[in-house]
Design a protein around this motif. Structure first.
Motif, PDB file in Angstrom:
ATOM      1  N   THR A  31       0.698  16.436   4.387  1.00 14.65           N
ATOM      2  CA  THR A  31       0.766  15.840   5.564  1.00 14.65           C
ATOM      3  C   THR A  31      -0.588  16.328   6.458  1.00 14.65           C
ATOM      4  O   THR A  31      -0.862  17.277   6.550  1.00 14.65           O
ATOM      5  N   VAL A  39      -0.306  11.672   9.292  1.00 13.41           N
ATOM      6  CA  VAL A  39       0.273  10.859   8.092  1.00 13.41           C
ATOM      7  C   VAL A  39       0.823  11.462   7.276  1.00 13.41           C
ATOM      8  O   VAL A  39       0.249  12.728   6.838  1.00 13.41           O
ATOM      9  N   ARG A  40       2.018  11.192   6.836  1.00 19.18           N
ATOM     10  CA  ARG A  40       2.730  12.047   5.656  1.00 19.18           C
ATOM     11  C   ARG A  40       2.589  11.219   4.281  1.00 19.18           C
ATOM     12  O   ARG A  40       1.849  10.224   4.403  1.00 19.18           O
ATOM     13  N   ARG A  41       3.130  11.851   3.378  1.00 14.24           N
ATOM     14  CA  ARG A  41       2.812  11.216   2.136  1.00 14.24           C
ATOM     15  C   ARG A  41       1.517  11.045   1.670  1.00 14.24           C
ATOM     16  O   ARG A  41       1.277   9.885   1.205  1.00 14.24           O
ATOM     17  N   ILE A  53      -6.407   4.111   1.244  1.00  8.78           N
ATOM     18  CA  ILE A  53      -5.316   4.221   2.263  1.00  8.78           C
ATOM     19  C   ILE A  53      -4.720   2.856   2.170  1.00  8.78           C
ATOM     20  O   ILE A  53      -5.449   1.809   1.863  1.00  8.78           O
ATOM     21  N   GLN A  54      -3.483   2.638   2.342  1.00 11.47           N
ATOM     22  CA  GLN A  54      -2.542   1.389   2.464  1.00 11.47           C
ATOM     23  C   GLN A  54      -2.879   0.299   3.703  1.00 11.47           C
ATOM     24  O   GLN A  54      -2.954   1.182   4.937  1.00 11.47           O
ATOM     25  N   GLU A  56      -0.915  -1.214   4.896  1.00  8.33           N
ATOM     26  CA  GLU A  56       0.435  -0.717   5.885  1.00  8.33           C
ATOM     27  C   GLU A  56       0.380   0.324   6.931  1.00  8.33           C
ATOM     28  O   GLU A  56       0.753   0.246   7.891  1.00  8.33           O
ATOM     29  N   THR A  57      -0.050   1.244   6.100  1.00  9.81           N
ATOM     30  CA  THR A  57      -0.313   2.609   6.948  1.00  9.81           C
ATOM     31  C   THR A  57      -1.618   2.041   8.103  1.00  9.81           C
ATOM     32  O   THR A  57      -1.283   2.916   9.074  1.00  9.81           O
ATOM     33  N   ARG A  60       0.511   0.469  10.966  1.00  9.75           N
ATOM     34  CA  ARG A  60       1.189   1.825  11.605  1.00  9.75           C
ATOM     35  C   ARG A  60       0.455   2.361  12.405  1.00  9.75           C
ATOM     36  O   ARG A  60       1.094   2.951  13.431  1.00  9.75           O
ATOM     37  N   TYR A 113       2.692   6.557  -1.821  1.00  9.35           N
ATOM     38  CA  TYR A 113       2.073   7.219  -1.034  1.00  9.35           C
ATOM     39  C   TYR A 113       1.370   6.561   0.228  1.00  9.35           C
ATOM     40  O   TYR A 113       1.070   5.237  -0.360  1.00  9.35           O
ATOM     41  N   ASN A 114       1.102   6.900   1.380  1.00  7.19           N
ATOM     42  CA  ASN A 114       0.325   6.344   2.494  1.00  7.19           C
ATOM     43  C   ASN A 114      -0.998   6.488   2.126  1.00  7.19           C
ATOM     44  O   ASN A 114      -1.800   5.507   2.523  1.00  7.19           O
ATOM     45  N   THR A 115      -1.555   7.440   1.439  1.00  8.39           N
ATOM     46  CA  THR A 115      -3.004   7.758   1.353  1.00  8.39           C
ATOM     47  C   THR A 115      -3.180   8.630  -0.078  1.00  8.39           C
ATOM     48  O   THR A 115      -2.254   9.127  -0.365  1.00  8.39           O
TER      49      THR A 115
END
Length: 129
Positions: A31, A39-41, A53-54, A56-57, A60, A113-115
């Motif tokens: 994180t 940002v986690r995950r 990076i997603q 969606e992330t 958010r 994963y977010n990133t």
């Protein structure tokens, strides 16, 4: 950008191994602060030639889509599937007193994963995962 000094060392000791299988099969998931958001995950993946990076992330994180540079790139995954990126974005990443500016490929797909921080970030950190 702050540079690394010899007195800044991030290590893991035996207490950090308590919940890890032996031999370790889990990826290094951390994180961090990215663009002033916690940002986690985040997967640290030395097999990835880019940072990802997603979309969606970013949503958010309240980062407007107009900040993404439109540049479609084809990325090939481990299993050989090819996916197009939405574009690229440059964001600051903060790690224990070290700020770096990283370029991310933006993906609009499902991921656990977010990133993903790949070799560009790993080399900038002078890290050995």
């Amino acid at each position: 950008m702050t540079t690394l000094t010899s007195d800044k060392v991030i290590t893991f000791d035996s207490d950090d191994r308590d919940s890890i299988q032996d031999p370790p099969r889990d990826g290094l998931v951390i994180t961090l602060y990215i663009a002033n958001y916690f940002v986690r995950r985040i997967l640290v993946d030395n097999g990835s030639s880019v940072n990802i990076i997603q979309l969606e992330t970013l949503k958010r994180m309240n980062i407007p889509q107009m900040e993404i540079t439109s540049k479609s790139t084809v990325l090939v995954g481990f299993s050989g599937e090819a996916k197009n990126t939405v574009g690229e974005i440059t964001l600051p990443v903060y790690v224990e007193g070290v700020n770096s500016i990283q370029r991310f490929c933006v993906m609009d797909s499902l991921s656990c994963y977010n990133t993903i921080l790949g070799r560009p970030w790993i080399h900038d950190m002078k890290a050995i995962p």
